[in-house]
Design a protein around this motif. Structure first.
Motif, mmCIF file in Angstrom:
data_model
loop_
_atom_site.group_PDB
_atom_site.id
_atom_site.type_symbol
_atom_site.label_atom_id
_atom_site.label_comp_id
_atom_site.label_asym_id
_atom_site.label_seq_id
_atom_site.Cartn_x
_atom_site.Cartn_y
_atom_site.Cartn_z
ATOM 1 N N GLY A 1 10.120 -28.945 15.985
ATOM 2 C CA GLY A 1 9.607 -28.716 14.643
ATOM 3 C C GLY A 1 9.470 -29.972 13.815
ATOM 4 N N THR A 2 10.048 -31.068 14.285
ATOM 5 C CA THR A 2 9.957 -32.344 13.576
ATOM 6 C C THR A 2 9.129 -33.350 14.365
ATOM 7 N N LEU A 3 9.493 -33.554 15.624
ATOM 8 C CA LEU A 3 8.685 -34.384 16.530
ATOM 9 C C LEU A 3 7.888 -33.533 17.502
ATOM 10 N N VAL A 4 8.504 -32.429 17.966
ATOM 11 C CA VAL A 4 7.907 -31.601 19.015
ATOM 12 C C VAL A 4 7.389 -30.298 18.398
ATOM 13 N N SER B 1 13.603 -36.817 0.621
ATOM 14 C CA SER B 1 12.942 -37.773 -0.262
ATOM 15 C C SER B 1 11.446 -37.524 -0.329
ATOM 16 N N GLN B 2 10.870 -37.103 0.817
ATOM 17 C CA GLN B 2 9.417 -36.904 0.860
ATOM 18 C C GLN B 2 9.050 -35.894 1.936
ATOM 19 N N VAL B 3 8.063 -35.049 1.637
ATOM 20 C CA VAL B 3 7.490 -34.129 2.618
ATOM 21 C C VAL B 3 6.224 -34.769 3.173
ATOM 22 N N VAL B 4 6.104 -34.802 4.496
ATOM 23 C CA VAL B 4 4.964 -35.450 5.152
ATOM 24 C C VAL B 4 4.118 -34.401 5.858
ATOM 25 N N GLY C 1 1.591 -35.099 13.318
ATOM 26 C CA GLY C 1 2.247 -36.406 13.441
ATOM 27 C C GLY C 1 2.600 -37.048 12.115
ATOM 28 N N GLY C 2 2.988 -36.238 11.134
ATOM 29 C CA GLY C 2 3.304 -36.773 9.816
ATOM 30 C C GLY C 2 4.447 -37.770 9.812
ATOM 31 N N PHE D 1 4.469 -41.746 8.135
ATOM 32 C CA PHE D 1 5.480 -42.256 7.203
ATOM 33 C C PHE D 1 6.133 -43.526 7.756
ATOM 34 N N ILE D 2 6.534 -43.488 9.011
ATOM 35 C CA ILE D 2 7.216 -44.647 9.603
ATOM 36 C C ILE D 2 6.308 -45.866 9.611
#
Length: 270
Positions: free
Chosen positions: A12-15, A248-251, A257-258, A262-263
């Protein structure tokens, strides 16, 4: 901003659900590691069930697994920290859960142990049931108890929200346990001092990295302690509403690939 360590949830974050990590995300993580930034997967999965596109990244040395119950140093090929549910307590929880008609399994020494019989409702929530066919035991609690197997995590698949709420009410305040979730149809039991936030803080103390130089990324309840611990935090658009309030932030969403955007913009300056 100066970031020395990126701690990231996986599912859910990377995959994305039912897919694999976008290539752009993998390339971004590799670039971060080339620049000396540690990338630490922090997952509810066991160490051995991490997706190959993630575990195959050669620069990843440390992994937080089973919601923080275990931290592994891949370079030294050893577990450097663990926080386990004692075998008798884990067996008792499994027996008490059996009256609810849910499905439960145990994560032990990086391996999943299941009941030998699966309920039909699992296929409503999981397309691939391979995970639930591993190491099937007719009487899982007795197997754990008789062999003295302390448990990293108990995973519970729940078929309806009312049952899920009843289990939360019964077990939520049980001494010595931490109850969390990674989706709307599961619950996860760890020892009370095992969560992603505590594991991340332990690892950063071990590595002498201050928390204000840590970026944490997550999407659901079992990430909350980690997101409350790190200096900079982000969540993808597909994250739960409660999770979005903590960061801190929603991407952009995981599938888009949000995290990579950001990175690259704020950490790598590219």
């Amino acid at each position: 901003m100066q970031i020395r360590l990126i701690a990231t949830d996986l599912d859910g974050t990377l995959v994305p659900a039912g897919g694999s990590t976008p290539e752009r995300v993998l390339l971004t993580l590799e670039e971060a590691m080339r620049r000396g930034i540690l990338v630490v997967p922090a997952t509810g999965r066991t160490l051995t069930s991490i997706p190959p596109e993630i575990s195959g990244l050669s620069g990843i040395r440390y992994i937080i697994s089973s919601n923080g119950a275990a931290i592994t140093d891949r370079k030294e090929r050893r577990r450097i920290h663990e926080t386990l549910i004692p075998a008798p307590a884990a067996a008792e929880i499994l027996r008490r859960l059996s009256v609810y008609g849910v499905y439960s399994c145990a994560y032990i020494h990086d391996t999943v142990y299941n009941w030998s019989e699966l309920p039909s409702f699992l296929s409503n929530y999981y397309k691939n049931l391979e995970h639930f066919h591993k190491n099937g035991k007719k009487d899982l609690p007795s197997y754990i108890e008789e062999n003295g197997l302390d448990v990293e995590k108990l995973f519970v698949a729940v078929g309806d929200p009312d049952t899920r709420n009843m289990i939360r009410q019964e077990f939520g305040d049980l001494p010595g346990l931490h109850l969390t979730s990674s989706s709307s149809y599961n619950l996860e039991f760890n020892r009370c001092d095992a969560d992603k936030g505590k594991a991340l803080r332990w690892l950063c103390d071990y590595l002498e990295i201050p928390m204000n130089q840590v970026l944490a990324m997550g999407d659901n309840e079992n990430d909350h302690t980690m997101l409350q611990t790190a200096g900079i935090t982000i969540a993808p658009e597909n994250a739960s509403d409660e999770t979005k309030l903590l960061v801190s932030q929603v991407v952009a969403a995981c599938r888009e690939g949000g995290t990579a955007d950001f990175i690259r913009k704020w950490i790598l300056d590219v």
